[in-house]
Structure formats: C-alpha cells, structure tokens
Design an enzyme around this catalytic site. Structure first.
Site, short mmCIF file in Angstrom:
data_model
loop_
_atom_site.label_atom_id
_atom_site.label_comp_id
_atom_site.label_asym_id
_atom_site.label_seq_id
_atom_site.Cartn_x
_atom_site.Cartn_y
_atom_site.Cartn_z
N GLY A 39 0.86 -1.19 0.00
CA GLY A 39 0.00 0.00 0.00
C GLY A 39 0.88 1.23 0.00
N GLY B 171 24.47 -8.58 20.19
CA GLY B 171 23.36 -7.91 20.86
C GLY B 171 22.70 -8.82 21.89
N ALA B 172 22.91 -8.50 23.18
CA ALA B 172 22.27 -9.30 24.24
C ALA B 172 20.96 -8.66 24.64
N ILE C 126 15.91 -10.43 21.46
CA ILE C 126 16.04 -11.48 20.44
C ILE C 126 17.29 -12.31 20.69
N GLU D 299 27.81 -8.19 23.54
CA GLU D 299 26.96 -7.02 23.80
C GLU D 299 27.83 -5.77 23.93
N SER E 135 21.32 -9.18 16.23
CA SER E 135 20.06 -8.70 16.84
C SER E 135 20.38 -7.45 17.63
N GLY F 143 18.58 -4.45 17.37
CA GLY F 143 17.47 -3.51 17.28
C GLY F 143 16.83 -3.52 15.90
N ASP G 9 5.22 -0.54 15.69
CA ASP G 9 6.69 -0.41 15.57
C ASP G 9 7.12 0.75 14.68
N HIS H 222 -3.72 -22.21 46.31
CA HIS H 222 -2.54 -22.98 46.76
C HIS H 222 -2.62 -24.39 46.21
P1 FAD Z 1 4.53 -5.70 12.06
O1 FAD Z 1 4.15 -6.88 12.86
O2 FAD Z 1 5.93 -5.58 11.62
O3 FAD Z 1 3.56 -5.72 10.79
C1 FAD Z 1 3.67 -4.80 9.77
C2 FAD Z 1 3.09 -5.41 8.51
O4 FAD Z 1 2.99 -4.39 7.52
C3 FAD Z 1 3.94 -6.51 7.90
O5 FAD Z 1 3.14 -7.58 7.52
C4 FAD Z 1 4.55 -5.85 6.66
O6 FAD Z 1 4.81 -6.76 5.60
C5 FAD Z 1 3.44 -4.91 6.29
N1 FAD Z 1 3.87 -3.77 5.46
C6 FAD Z 1 4.94 -2.95 5.62
N2 FAD Z 1 4.92 -1.97 4.70
C7 FAD Z 1 3.81 -2.18 3.94
C8 FAD Z 1 3.22 -1.50 2.85
N3 FAD Z 1 3.74 -0.37 2.36
N4 FAD Z 1 2.09 -2.02 2.32
C9 FAD Z 1 1.52 -3.15 2.81
N5 FAD Z 1 2.03 -3.82 3.85
C10 FAD Z 1 3.15 -3.33 4.41
N6 FAD Z 1 6.66 -8.59 20.70
C11 FAD Z 1 5.97 -9.01 21.77
O7 FAD Z 1 5.15 -8.25 22.29
N7 FAD Z 1 6.15 -10.26 22.29
C12 FAD Z 1 7.04 -11.12 21.78
O8 FAD Z 1 7.19 -12.24 22.27
C13 FAD Z 1 7.81 -10.71 20.66
N8 FAD Z 1 8.70 -11.54 20.10
C14 FAD Z 1 9.39 -11.13 19.00
C15 FAD Z 1 10.35 -11.99 18.46
C16 FAD Z 1 11.08 -11.60 17.36
C17 FAD Z 1 12.10 -12.55 16.78
C18 FAD Z 1 10.85 -10.32 16.77
C19 FAD Z 1 11.60 -9.90 15.53
C20 FAD Z 1 9.91 -9.46 17.30
C21 FAD Z 1 9.19 -9.85 18.43
N9 FAD Z 1 8.25 -9.00 19.03
C22 FAD Z 1 7.57 -9.41 20.14
C23 FAD Z 1 7.99 -7.66 18.48
C24 FAD Z 1 6.70 -7.68 17.64
O9 FAD Z 1 6.84 -8.65 16.61
C25 FAD Z 1 6.43 -6.30 17.05
O10 FAD Z 1 6.44 -5.34 18.07
C26 FAD Z 1 5.07 -6.29 16.36
O11 FAD Z 1 5.04 -7.24 15.32
C27 FAD Z 1 4.78 -4.90 15.80
O12 FAD Z 1 3.53 -4.93 15.18
P2 FAD Z 1 3.18 -3.93 13.97
O13 FAD Z 1 1.79 -4.23 13.61
O14 FAD Z 1 3.56 -2.55 14.36
O15 FAD Z 1 4.18 -4.34 12.80
P1 NAI Z 2 17.07 -4.95 21.60
O1 NAI Z 2 16.97 -3.48 21.55
O2 NAI Z 2 16.25 -5.71 22.55
O3 NAI Z 2 18.58 -5.38 21.88
C1 NAI Z 2 19.64 -4.98 21.06
C2 NAI Z 2 20.93 -5.10 21.84
O4 NAI Z 2 22.01 -4.96 20.94
C3 NAI Z 2 21.08 -4.01 22.90
O5 NAI Z 2 21.43 -4.59 24.12
C4 NAI Z 2 22.17 -3.13 22.33
O6 NAI Z 2 22.96 -2.50 23.33
C5 NAI Z 2 22.97 -4.12 21.52
N1 NAI Z 2 23.75 -3.54 20.43
C6 NAI Z 2 23.34 -2.59 19.54
N2 NAI Z 2 24.33 -2.35 18.65
C7 NAI Z 2 25.35 -3.17 18.97
C8 NAI Z 2 26.63 -3.40 18.40
N3 NAI Z 2 27.06 -2.73 17.32
N4 NAI Z 2 27.45 -4.30 18.99
C9 NAI Z 2 27.04 -5.00 20.08
N5 NAI Z 2 25.83 -4.82 20.66
C10 NAI Z 2 24.99 -3.93 20.10
O7 NAI Z 2 16.83 -5.43 20.09
P2 NAI Z 2 16.55 -6.85 19.46
O8 NAI Z 2 16.98 -7.94 20.37
O9 NAI Z 2 17.09 -6.79 18.09
O10 NAI Z 2 14.98 -6.91 19.39
C11 NAI Z 2 14.27 -5.85 18.74
C12 NAI Z 2 12.99 -5.58 19.43
O11 NAI Z 2 12.06 -6.60 19.14
C13 NAI Z 2 13.07 -5.58 20.96
O12 NAI Z 2 13.52 -4.35 21.46
C14 NAI Z 2 11.65 -5.81 21.32
O13 NAI Z 2 10.96 -4.60 21.27
C15 NAI Z 2 11.17 -6.73 20.23
N6 NAI Z 2 11.17 -8.11 20.73
C16 NAI Z 2 10.36 -8.42 21.78
C17 NAI Z 2 10.34 -9.69 22.31
C18 NAI Z 2 9.49 -9.97 23.49
O14 NAI Z 2 8.65 -9.13 23.81
N7 NAI Z 2 9.64 -11.09 24.15
C19 NAI Z 2 11.15 -10.77 21.75
C20 NAI Z 2 12.00 -10.33 20.67
C21 NAI Z 2 11.98 -9.05 20.19
#
Ligand code: FAD
Ligand code: NAI
Length: 476
Positions: free
Chosen positions: A122, A191-192, A195, A214, A280, A282, A323, A455
């Site tokens: 879109g 990145g600790a 993810i 990290e 990972s 960010g 996001d 409990h």
């Molecule tokens: P997204 O989920 O990214 O969805 C955006 C959608 O828009 C996608 O389908 C994309 O293809 C589509 N899109 C983009 N541009 C366009 C366009 N121009 N036209 C049409 N479609 C488009 N969060 C948690 O709360 N709990 C977790 O356990 C968790 N685990 C995670 C694990 C990993 C490995 C990762 C990477 C993220 C995790 N997150 C988790 C973060 C979570 O996935 C995101 O915060 C969440 O998906 C954000 O939702 P959103 O709707 O903003 O975007």
């Molecule tokens: P993050 O922000 O959680 O962690 C990134 C880490 O990488 C930080 O600790 C940062 O200091 C480090 N870093 C950045 N640049 C670096 C470099 N050049 N060298 C070494 N370390 C470096 O980001 P991450 O893990 O990629 O996840 C992205 C986001 O996805 C999270 O912030 C979270 O919002 C979402 N997520 C949520 C989950 C959940 O809710 N359980 C699970 C996975 C992702």
C-alpha cells in the site's frame, strides 16, 4: 475507479489487523492492505509478530525447552529415555504450521468482521477531497482505494550492522535465526537484547555453543538491576556465554563460517569463529514503501513516522501505530494503539497507558516486568519500599522443579501504591498479568497481600512479595 472506504489500514501486523477489526466493529467500511507473502506467494497476514517474531520464536522456545527437559530433568521424575534425538526439520515444520494457523486465523477474523483484505504493497498516491488515495500493487491484488481515514501500521525490520548485510545463511536476522536447518556447533550472537537472549537460548538448549557479544557494559540495562543480576546468574549456569562492553570490529562471512573480530571490555582483541551469526541489534521502522513524500507525511531521522501521544501524524486523517512509531516495539503495544486509534476515529476516548505496558523475555527463567524499576525510582527521587519473595520458598515451584528467581514489588513509601513489579522465574509471562491489573486499578501492595491466591500456585509468590513490602512474609 477507486474503491471507497471509511478507514484504510496499511499493514496487517498486530497493530494493523487489530485496528481494522476494531474499526469494523465500530461500524466503518474498512480495508486492510498487507504485502507479506509465504515462500509460494500466498498472503500471510500477521506481520513480523506472526511470521518471523513472537509466534515462531515462542514455538521454537517451547520445542527446545521440551528437549532440554527431556535431556536434563526427566531423570529426576523417574523417566528414562533410551535415546534422545532432536529432529530439527520437524521442529521447524511444526513452527511453520503454528505460523500458518495464525495467518489463517487472521484471514478468518477479517471475513467475520467484514474487513476487506488486499494483498500487496500500500502506498500513498495523493490527497483527495476528504481523504487519501492509496495504491495496492505487487501482490495478489492490484487496486486503487480511497479512504477518509488512513492508519499506517507498517512495522519494523531487523537492523543490520553497517557493511555486513544479512545473507540469512550465515549472517542471520530474526528471519534466518528462526529457520536454521541443523543445530550449529558454534553460534555467535551480536546484541544481548530480547532477540539475542531468546534465540540464543533456543540453539543453546539444542546443543550449540552460544556466545553473545553485547556493546553496553550493563546486562539488560532496562531491566530492574536485581532481576537482571539473577537472570544473568541463571544464564551463566546454563552455559550461555555473554560478553559485555565489547566493540565489534570486522566481520567476515566465508563458506566455512563467520569470523568476528572484537575488543573486550578491557580493550583486548579477540576473534570469534562461529558457524552462524545472529545479528540482533534492534530494529528500524518500515516506511520506505509508503511513498510518504507524495503526501508530505513527516518522518523523523530514523525513518519513523512522527506522531503525537494519540498516534496522530502530521497529516489530518492519517494515523500511525506500532513499531513504525515511537515507543517500545511490542505486539501488545501495537494492538493497544490500534484499538485506541479506531476508537478516536469514532469520537471515543481511546487510551493507552505507556506505564502499564508489560515486558516479557521468554528465556528460561522468564523475565517480566511492568512499571518502574528500582533504579528509575532512585533517579526520580521517589521514596519507595521494596519486597521480594524467592520461588525457592514456593511449593508449586518446588513441585515443578523450577525454583530459580523471585517476584519483586516496589511500592510508594507513603501511599503503598504499587509502582513496579518485576519477576524472574517460571511462568513470569503469565504472573505479570496480575500486576498489570492491580496497577491499572492503582492497587496498593496491601491489596494484593490481602487477596486469597490459590494454593499451591506460583501466584502465591506474588502475594508473598506484596507481603514482603510490609516485611511480613508468611513462608520465608
Ligand atoms: P509488524 O508486525 O511488523 O507488521 C507490519 C506489517 O505491515 C507486515 O506484515 C509488513 O509486511 C506490512 N507492510 C509494511 N509496509 C507495507 C506496505 N507499504 N504495504 C503493505 N504492507 C506493508 N513482541 C511481543 O510483544 N512479544 C514477543 O514475544 C515478541 N517476540 C518477538 C520476536 C522476534 C524474533 C521479533 C523480531 C519481534 C518480536 N516481538 C515481540 C515484536 C513484535 O513482533 C512487534 O512489536 C510487532 O510485530 C509490531 O507490530 P506492527 O503491527 O507494528 O508491525
Ligand atoms: P534490543 O533493543 O532488545 O537489543 C539490542 C541489543 O544490541 C542491545 O542490548 C544493544 O545494546 C545491543 N547492540 C546494539 N548495537 C550493537 C553493536 N554494534 N554491537 C554490540 N551490541 C549492540 O533489540 P533486538 O533484540 O534486536 O529486538 C528488537 C525488538 O524486538 C526488541 O527491542 C523488542 O521490542 C522486540 N522483541 C520483543 C520480544 C518480546 O517481547 N519477548 C522478543 C524479541 C523481540
């Protein structure tokens, strides 16, 4: 001829699909556009969360946890296995099936709520009388739509290190990390963060030697220090190697693996040789496909859409959630914003309390929190009381065989209002919900302490931590 809608949502991740459903519930004609596709080109709504985020990562965490239990803990229960084997291909196929169920679930919900789904990208074409024209292209559906209100929910993508693009074979984003075909002997993670720890845990449990590098000197800097320290102890014991304060240098990916040059916290140079490397560090907002400049939608220096506290963008009638805007990148934060925006469009008072968004890290032990950390309260000069209760003293945790960690309460010193709850331990992800409810109702720690908890249950540790605020635990 363009199709007319009251509301057009761009993106069907948790922010977008939930906004679309809520807007339809409120009586609007809604379209939702999403471009995600499966390997064979089929629409796969659900965004990062469903396809390469929350859902698949939790599926793999579950499989790997079962494996680790079978390998290390079944014996304590008197269960013996002749030969324990891990079929990684089957684990990945199960994860893919879980993802597919969720994709299909969202398509079903669109039908049920009469949301028109369009598969493709879109992008803004122009502002028109009373709305915006949006083009859908590059997917199964080619169309031009007009909407009075536009909600942008295009999400985020993994940030790569400069000069080291993801090849998803050896240098992996979250996408590649979720479909590694065989357990790597050595896995590196840069990145600790959330993810890094979750995916590092999956592959460590399955037998990989995992090293996490990290950049920052503190471990999980945003987490309450006492909780982060406890989690670190558990990860060290499990053999997850975490090096803090490193400076990553040159990364070379060759046929045999990846070599990562880095300087440790003391400045000594090292070379880490691994089979695969997860980066990972960010995520970056997805705005490049929107053609934002066609309508003058304001972006910040990171490419995120600029919004106010209520998700209004610089353009009248254009909103953005999840996001792609400021704030934590969490699925439930995106969903709450999506609901609030649909309600604001309808003239209602949609509301998101950013202080009450819980965080969960699904490692073992799980880490979960809501509200303020002890270090934040200190920085703000807030007078507080703290109470902790260890799972070691909880009967259910002993029966489960998982007594790592604690529940920690922080309450206002004068009023006893709960200011933060922090948990590291079994099922922290589920336990944190009670804290969210209590804080939403502005409960005091005494309120929780006086409520009857079943409990034996892990939730008794929550009650006991609340009692600990007043220094009167019963079981510790
Ligand atoms: P997204 O989920 O990214 O969805 C955006 C959608 O828009 C996608 O389908 C994309 O293809 C589509 N899109 C983009 N541009 C366009 C366009 N121009 N036209 C049409 N479609 C488009 N969060 C948690 O709360 N709990 C977790 O356990 C968790 N685990 C995670 C694990 C990993 C490995 C990762 C990477 C993220 C995790 N997150 C988790 C973060 C979570 O996935 C995101 O915060 C969440 O998906 C954000 O939702 P959103 O709707 O903003 O975007
Ligand atoms: P993050 O922000 O959680 O962690 C990134 C880490 O990488 C930080 O600790 C940062 O200091 C480090 N870093 C950045 N640049 C670096 C470099 N050049 N060298 C070494 N370390 C470096 O980001 P991450 O893990 O990629 O996840 C992205 C986001 O996805 C999270 O912030 C979270 O919002 C979402 N997520 C949520 C989950 C959940 O809710 N359980 C699970 C996975 C992702």
């Amino acid at each position: 001829m363009s199709k007319q809608f009251d509301v057009i949502v761009i993106g069907a991740g948790p922010g977008g699909y939930i906004a679309a459903i809520r807007a339809a519930q409120l009586g609007y004609q809604v379209a939702c556009i999403d471009e995600w596709k499966t390997a064979d080109g089929k629409p796969a709504p659900g965004g990062t969360c469903t396809n390469v985020g929350c859902i698949p990562s939790k599926a793999l965490l579950q499989s790997s946890e079962h494996y680790e239990h079978a390998a290390k803990h079944f014996g304590e229960h008197g269960i013996s296995l002749k030969e324990l084997k891990m079929d990684v291909a089957k684990m990945i196929a199960r994860k893919d099936a879980v993802v597919k169920q969720n994709n299909e679930g969202i398509l079903y919900l669109f039908k049920k709520n009469k949301v028109s789904f369009f598969h493709g990208r879109g992008s803004f074409v122009k502002a028109v009388q009373g709305g915006y024209e949006i083009k859908v292209s590059g997917g199964k559906d080619e169309a031009t739509l007009t909407g009075q209100q536009i909600i942008v929910a295009t999400g985020s993508s993994a940030r790569a290190l400069p000069s080291v693009p993801f090849d998803e074979e050896q240098v992996l984003s979250n996408d590649g990390a979720l479909r590694i075909g065989a357990v790597p002997k050595k896995l590196g993670v840069i990145g600790a963060g959330v993810i890094g720890l979750e995916m590092g845990s999956v592959w460590r449990r399955l037998g990989a030697e995992v090293t996490v590098l990290e950049g920052l000197p503190a471990f999980l800097g945003a987490v309450d220090e006492q909780i982060a320290k406890e989690a670190r102890k558990a990860f060290d014991k499990q053999g997850l190697k975490i090096e803090l304060g490193v400076k990553v240098g040159e990364i070379k990916a060759g046929k045999k693996g990846v070599s990562v040059a880095y300087a440790d916290a003391k400045g000594a140079e090292h070379k880490l040789e691994v089979d695969k490397l997860i980066v990972s560090i960010g995520r970056v907002p997805n705005t490049e496909g929107l053609n934002a400049q066609a309508v003058g939608l304001q972006l910040d220096e990171r490419g995120a859409i600029v919004v106010d506290d209520e998700c209004r963008t610089s353009l009248k009638g254009v909103w953005a959630v999840g996001d792609v805007v400021r704030g934590p990148m969490l699925a439930h934060k995106a969903e709450e914003e999506g609901v609030a925006v649909a309600e604001r469009i309808a003239g209602q008072h949609g509301h998101v309390d950013f202080n009450l968004i819980p965080w969960v890290i699904y490692t073992s032990p799980e880490i979960a929190w809501v509200g303020q950390t002890e270090q934040q309260l200190k920085e703000q000069g807030v007078k507080y009381k703290a109470g902790t209760f260890p799972f070691l003293a909880n009967g259910r945790a002993r029966a489960l065989g998982d007594t790592t960690g604690m529940v920690k309460f922080l309450a206002d010193a004068a009023t006893d209002e709960i200011l933060g709850v922090h948990i590291v331990g079994p099922y922290a992800s589920e336990l944190i919900a009670e804290a969210c409810v209590a804080m939403a109702f502005r409960a005091s720690s005494e309120d929780i302490a006086r409520i009857c908890h079943a409990h034996p249950s892990l939730s008794e540790a929550t009650k006991e931590a609340a009692l600990a605020v007043d220094k009167r635990t019963l079981n510790f």
